[in-house]
Write an enzyme that holds these catalytic residues in place. Structure first.
Site, short mmCIF file in Angstrom:
data_model
loop_
_atom_site.label_atom_id
_atom_site.label_comp_id
_atom_site.label_asym_id
_atom_site.label_seq_id
_atom_site.Cartn_x
_atom_site.Cartn_y
_atom_site.Cartn_z
N ASP A 110 0.86 -1.18 0.00
CA ASP A 110 0.00 0.00 0.00
C ASP A 110 0.90 1.24 0.00
OD1 ASP A 110 -2.43 -1.37 0.06
OD2 ASP A 110 -2.47 -1.45 2.25
N ASP A 129 -7.06 -1.56 -4.41
CA ASP A 129 -8.11 -1.18 -3.48
C ASP A 129 -9.08 -0.18 -4.12
OD1 ASP A 129 -6.86 -2.74 -1.53
OD2 ASP A 129 -5.72 -1.04 -0.73
#
Length: 148
Positions: A110, A129
């Site tokens: 991330d 995401d």
């Protein structure tokens, strides 16, 4: 069309994660908008919002199950509107992108960090995401339209 969106999405997710590893890992965050938006490397060993930390195989199994259900549902659906196809393509893309990370690294890369000064930080996320979130939103809109 579902395959084109899927392939482009996976390539974009992969390239941005490789960039994040090469550029951000072990280095200071890159501030894009001071007090609001940074690029910051994070190894997420859980699921959304950091739940199920360290449960790589459980998360991989759940993801595979979701992928099978989504794909079978897509194939069986007779009325494949653009909205339905786009939503499924995005959800599948995001799920596969993060699954690849889990199986390859044991965590998901991330790097997108939104926050309000130092007071609030939204959980750090990635392109996969974004695909899952937008795809889910579009799927909800599709379902609501079909109910009418």
């Amino acid at each position: 069309m579902i395959y084109i969106i899927f392939i482009i999405g996976l390539i974009l997710d992969y390239l941005t994660k490789i960039w994040a590893i090469d550029t951000l890992k072990g280095k200071p965050d890159i501030t894009v908008i001071k007090g609001f938006f940074d690029l910051s490397y994070l190894e997420n060993r859980g699921a959304a919002f950091g739940i199920f930390q360290g449960r790589v195989y459980l998360l991989a199994a759940v993801t595979l199950l979701v992928l099978v259900v989504l794909f079978v549902n897509y194939v069986k659906t007779k009325k494949k509107t653009l909205l339905f196809t786009l939503s499924n393509a995005l959800i599948l893309t995001g799920a596969v992108g993060n699954l690849i990370d889990r199986l390859r690294y044991g965590f998901v890369v991330d790097f997108i960090s939104w926050h309000w000064k130092e007071a609030y930080y939204f959980p750090t996320f990635n392109v996969a995401d974004i695909c899952v979130t937008v795809g889910t939103g579009l799927l909800i809109i599709y379902i609501l339209k079909e109910v009418d």
